[in-house]
Design a protein around this motif. Structure first.
Motif, PDB file in Angstrom:
ATOM      1  N   GLU A  12      -1.912   2.607 -10.210  1.00  0.00           N
ATOM      2  CA  GLU A  12      -1.435   2.654  -9.038  1.00  0.00           C
ATOM      3  C   GLU A  12      -1.237   1.360  -8.290  1.00  0.00           C
ATOM      4  OE1 GLU A  12      -4.193   4.940  -6.735  1.00  0.00           O
ATOM      5  OE2 GLU A  12      -4.120   6.650  -8.032  1.00  0.00           O
ATOM      6  N   ASP A  13      -1.870   0.181  -8.642  1.00  0.00           N
ATOM      7  CA  ASP A  13      -1.537  -1.016  -8.186  1.00  0.00           C
ATOM      8  C   ASP A  13      -0.286  -1.654  -8.843  1.00  0.00           C
ATOM      9  OD1 ASP A  13      -3.869  -1.329  -6.736  1.00  0.00           O
ATOM     10  OD2 ASP A  13      -4.909  -2.438  -8.144  1.00  0.00           O
ATOM     11  N   ARG A  14       0.165  -1.235 -10.150  1.00  0.00           N
ATOM     12  CA  ARG A  14       1.344  -1.640 -10.695  1.00  0.00           C
ATOM     13  C   ARG A  14       2.446  -1.131  -9.946  1.00  0.00           C
ATOM     14  NH1 ARG A  14       1.725  -2.847 -16.830  1.00  0.00           N
ATOM     15  NH2 ARG A  14      -0.109  -4.132 -17.104  1.00  0.00           N
ATOM     16  N   TYR A  15       2.390   0.144  -9.408  1.00  0.00           N
ATOM     17  CA  TYR A  15       3.562   0.660  -8.432  1.00  0.00           C
ATOM     18  C   TYR A  15       3.873  -0.098  -7.342  1.00  0.00           C
ATOM     19  CZ  TYR A  15       5.562   5.048 -10.662  1.00  0.00           C
ATOM     20  OH  TYR A  15       6.262   5.866 -11.460  1.00  0.00           O
ATOM     21  N   GLY A  16       2.557  -0.264  -6.684  1.00  0.00           N
ATOM     22  CA  GLY A  16       2.604  -1.318  -5.402  1.00  0.00           C
ATOM     23  C   GLY A  16       3.433  -2.654  -5.662  1.00  0.00           C
ATOM     24  N   ALA A  17       2.834  -3.163  -6.825  1.00  0.00           N
ATOM     25  CA  ALA A  17       3.365  -4.580  -6.977  1.00  0.00           C
ATOM     26  C   ALA A  17       4.810  -4.545  -7.252  1.00  0.00           C
ATOM     27  CB  ALA A  17       2.640  -5.270  -8.008  1.00  0.00           C
ATOM     28  N   TRP A  32       0.668  -1.352   0.083  1.00  0.00           N
ATOM     29  CA  TRP A  32       0.111  -0.015   0.000  1.00  0.00           C
ATOM     30  C   TRP A  32       0.826   1.208  -0.072  1.00  0.00           C
ATOM     31  CZ3 TRP A  32      -4.987   0.410  -1.450  1.00  0.00           C
ATOM     32  CH2 TRP A  32      -5.768  -0.667  -1.399  1.00  0.00           C
ATOM     33  N   LEU A  33       1.906   1.304   0.693  1.00  0.00           N
ATOM     34  CA  LEU A  33       2.822   2.281   0.552  1.00  0.00           C
ATOM     35  C   LEU A  33       3.545   2.474  -0.889  1.00  0.00           C
ATOM     36  CD1 LEU A  33       4.815   2.291   4.055  1.00  0.00           C
ATOM     37  CD2 LEU A  33       3.080   4.128   3.262  1.00  0.00           C
ATOM     38  N   GLY A  34       3.801   1.506  -1.613  1.00  0.00           N
ATOM     39  CA  GLY A  34       4.327   1.421  -2.827  1.00  0.00           C
ATOM     40  C   GLY A  34       3.115   2.111  -3.798  1.00  0.00           C
ATOM     41  N   ARG A  35       1.918   1.771  -3.475  1.00  0.00           N
ATOM     42  CA  ARG A  35       0.893   2.161  -4.350  1.00  0.00           C
ATOM     43  C   ARG A  35       0.484   3.580  -4.208  1.00  0.00           C
ATOM     44  NH1 ARG A  35      -4.603   3.004  -4.575  1.00  0.00           N
ATOM     45  NH2 ARG A  35      -5.635   1.831  -6.407  1.00  0.00           N
ATOM     46  N   GLU A  36       0.741   4.219  -3.109  1.00  0.00           N
ATOM     47  CA  GLU A  36       0.435   5.563  -3.031  1.00  0.00           C
ATOM     48  C   GLU A  36       1.449   6.356  -3.292  1.00  0.00           C
ATOM     49  OE1 GLU A  36      -2.490   6.593  -2.154  1.00  0.00           O
ATOM     50  OE2 GLU A  36      -3.000   4.299  -2.350  1.00  0.00           O
ATOM     51  N   ILE A  37       2.663   5.892  -3.218  1.00  0.00           N
ATOM     52  CA  ILE A  37       3.914   6.432  -3.964  1.00  0.00           C
ATOM     53  C   ILE A  37       3.675   6.529  -5.234  1.00  0.00           C
ATOM     54  CG2 ILE A  37       6.386   6.488  -4.359  1.00  0.00           C
ATOM     55  CD1 ILE A  37       6.761   5.265  -1.471  1.00  0.00           C
ATOM     56  N   GLU A  63       6.060  -9.156  -3.099  1.00  0.00           N
ATOM     57  CA  GLU A  63       5.617  -9.890  -2.155  1.00  0.00           C
ATOM     58  C   GLU A  63       4.234  -9.364  -1.605  1.00  0.00           C
ATOM     59  OE1 GLU A  63       7.347  -6.730   0.252  1.00  0.00           O
ATOM     60  OE2 GLU A  63       8.076  -7.694  -1.897  1.00  0.00           O
ATOM     61  N   GLY A  64       3.620  -8.370  -1.949  1.00  0.00           N
ATOM     62  CA  GLY A  64       2.533  -7.590  -1.448  1.00  0.00           C
ATOM     63  C   GLY A  64       0.959  -8.138  -1.804  1.00  0.00           C
ATOM     64  N   LEU A  65       1.096  -9.237  -2.122  1.00  0.00           N
ATOM     65  CA  LEU A  65      -0.394  -9.978  -2.462  1.00  0.00           C
ATOM     66  C   LEU A  65      -1.092  -9.887  -1.313  1.00  0.00           C
ATOM     67  CD1 LEU A  65      -2.404 -11.652  -4.329  1.00  0.00           C
ATOM     68  CD2 LEU A  65      -1.260 -13.749  -3.628  1.00  0.00           C
ATOM     69  N   PRO A  66      -0.873 -10.161  -0.237  1.00  0.00           N
ATOM     70  CA  PRO A  66      -1.647 -10.175   1.079  1.00  0.00           C
ATOM     71  C   PRO A  66      -2.213  -8.626   1.107  1.00  0.00           C
ATOM     72  CG  PRO A  66       0.287 -11.165   1.764  1.00  0.00           C
ATOM     73  CD  PRO A  66       0.383 -10.667   0.255  1.00  0.00           C
TER      74      PRO A  66
END
Length: 240
Positions: free
Chosen positions: A169-174, A127-132, A179-182
């Motif tokens: 935004e999801d692509r940034y998070g992933a 979620w932090l990656g996604r919001e960045i 490992e952020g599937l959870p």
């Protein structure tokens, strides 16, 4: 909006000739004039409220989560770091990034916080990656908020835009947290049951999701389903 202002300023004769349109055009022009200062007030007022209602994270305050933000920003060469807060304010998502006049900041919901943070670190990483990503893609810019303030008033018109925002935004998070599937599974299961979810079995359910009715039902929603979002990230080979 610019056209409405030009017509009001320079098209008095045309307005008199089309009196049934004059009222609507004047309303649009007024909205355009006052929309910008309203957005400025909203953005800076929101930042002030977040500061007053939240706990700021730092190397001394929730250091495990703050270290994730530092790692993500270092990878993307982002400096200075966005301010990071955690709050029990009413939020529809686990995290949300915003921009004020002078700084970027990310607000984390308390819904995934617990005394033992270790099992939830992959959730925060996603979620932090996604919001960045939301910040980097310009989705928090004043121009975007200005656009959405008008588009959102028309039912379903803003849905395609919101969906594109969500997927990108999801692509940034992933990308930043493969490992952020959870992080996405937890939106469906909640924090308490997340450790009990059988991820392999859930992914079988995700792969079966689709079809005509799923696509038609999705047209009425501003965001894609969790299944659609997970499938999109696996198709892009961004999640482990």
């Amino acid at each position: 909006m610019a056209a409405a202002i030009c017509i009001v300023l320079n098209g008095s004769d045309r307005l008199r000739a089309h009196s049934h349109l004059a009222g609507y055009i004047r309303v649009l022009a007024i909205a355009a004039v006052f929309g910008v200062p309203a957005i400025v007030f909203l953005r800076n007022g929101r930042h002030s409220l977040v500061r007053g209602k939240s706990i700021a994270l730092s190397p001394q305050q929730f250091p495990q989560i703050y270290a994730i933000l530092q790692r993500h920003c270092e990878r993307l060469a982002i400096h200075p770091l966005p301010e990071l807060y955690v709050s029990d304010m009413n939020m529809t998502q686990p995290a949300r990034a915003y921009r004020s006049w002078k700084c970027d900041y990310i607000l984390l919901s308390t819904k995934f916080l617990q005394p033992n943070l270790q099992p939830m670190l992959s959730v925060f990483a996603f979620w932090l990656g996604r919001e960045i990503g939301r910040l980097r893609l310009g989705h928090t810019s004043w121009a975007t908020e200005f656009l959405l303030a008008y588009v959102a008033k028309i039912p379903y018109l803003s849905n395609p835009l919101h969906r594109v925002f969500t997927y990108s935004e999801d692509r940034y998070g992933a990308f930043l947290a493969p490992e952020g599937l959870p992080g996405l599974i937890g939106v469906a299961s909640g924090r308490l049951m997340l450790p009990e979810v059988n991820a392999s079995d859930y992914l079988k359910q995700v792969r079966l999701h689709g079809g005509v009715w799923a696509r038609l039902a999705g047209l009425t929603e501003a965001e894609p389903t969790i299944s659609d979002r997970i499938k999109a990230l696996f198709d892009a080979d961004l999640l482990k």
